[in-house]
Motif scaffolding. Sequence first.
Motif: not given
Length: 495
Positions: A277-278, A234, A260
Amino acid sequence: MAIIGGGSAGWMAAAALANAVGRSMAITLVESDEIGTVGVGEATIPPIKAFNAQLGIDEADFVRATQGSFKLGIEFVGWGAAQSRYFHPFGTYGADFDRVGVHHYWVREHLRGDPTPLDDYSMCWALARENRFGPPADNPRDVRSTHDYAYHFDAGRYAAYLRGYSEARGVRRIEGKVGHIARDTQTGNITAVTLNDGQVVQADFFIDCTGFAALLCEGALGTGYEDWTHWLPCDRAIALPSENVGPLTPYTRSTAHQAGWQWRIPLQHRTGNGHVYCSSFTSDDQALATLQGHVAGRTLADPRMLRFRTGRRTRAWSHNCVALGLASGFMEPLESTSLHLIQTGINRLLLLLPDQGHDPLLAEEYNRLTAHEYERIRDFLILHYHINSRDEPFWQACAAMAIPDELAYKLRHFRANARIVSRDDELFRNPSWLAVFVGQGVIPASYDRLADARPQVDGAAMLTRLRAMMREAAATLPLHQDFIRNACAAPQDVG
Ligand SMILES: Cc1cc2nc3c(=O)[nH]c(=O)nc-3n(C[C@H](O)[C@H](O)[C@H](O)COP(=O)(O)OP(=O)(O)OC[C@H]3O[C@@H](n4cnc5c(N)ncnc54)[C@H](O)[C@@H]3O)c2cc1C
């Protein structure tokens, strides 16, 4: 001593140093209101109580001043499997029965078909599920001694609280933006920081608390960064505070999403929410929509976007400068470890406090201990991502990644016979590993043979009794919101 930066890291360092050395050492802190702070970092873990106690801070006063609440652990929703739920408690699972860990009896009964979740043997969960809270009992024979706690608090108010503490003890605050950082041409040590308005701050030793900017340790000294994105992928977060809805929960909630996870941190005056999040697996717009779709209550501010790269500064101490806080690295907020790493960084610095100039031996030891601490925490975080059976591409990539050898070793032991192989100096101890292993679906093939070799111990009956004891004990403690109302309610302002 000069501290550059005044977020949580800067003011924690200022408070701890001022408390430790009094006015015998001149301490200056530079910060820029215009730049501001990262503005997140609101969930903690139990050792923060020791940090506050060292400073002589009164708990009720602290919770009141920071609009704080109490935290018994983290509820993980959708981690491991999309429909799963488990609690990572800050206490133990009961107590050992006659040499054998409770969890070995739990594994045995589970393998025999008992569906009772492991959570049911945690006093933290017994309290959390009913939104109750009270400090643990002193008597080790009382089941109410088996939980522990930390805090949630407003990050801005926390820094302000520590600023008041520090200034009262002689710390000098300078408002201004760093312009130039000068180094000695012979030693490479930092000699002075010049602010944009021309002020010059000279010191023998500097603490870099400039957050992700890492102005001194990276900008001036170029110490380097060990990137852990391949393990902790992330790289972005959106924070979005909202009004409180429902009872004040004594725990953080972490909900897994498609790429995420989302935090929910209850404070007295608002709820902190955020989506980590990624960016390789979801867009910023999608991530924001996901967060907005999962926030209960009216939002109180515009979404705040943050970018980061997981990893650690290769040398947290270089020349005559130590990096603390985000300047020293960031492993993401999943287990609320960043403020803790500031705390332990400060403790190490106080143990190895240099005299004038730079002693490479002290730096070497500081860096050795810091690297070890970061790596052990890193492995615990990786475990959360790696052990999952979710079907989204992000989670499948996490499940497929190669993990560090030491983590793989731990997993092998647990899978084989429920043994938790951890070192004495790890931050996360056996109950934490156990919570995540079992919570995310790792059920051992076997358990400690001693559990079968001691027929005088009726494990199944003791488990039943333990569950009942915890349920009854939980009912004797107040609701979290009543505890706060009686002991440490903040004034009714908002913001
Ligand atoms: C999304 C996210 C969630 C998090 N959640 C948690 C959590 O729940 N629990 C936890 O323990 N930690 C958490 N953290 C980490 C936590 O926020 C930080 O560890 C903590 O706030 C310390 O930050 P800092 O003081 O290092 O940096 P900052 O808060 O960014 O402070 C940097 C300081 O440096 C100053 N500065 C910067 N550049 C200049 C300049 N040029 N001139 C003068 N001053 C300058 C700024 O003004 C500021 O005072 C989270 C982090 C992120 C990104």
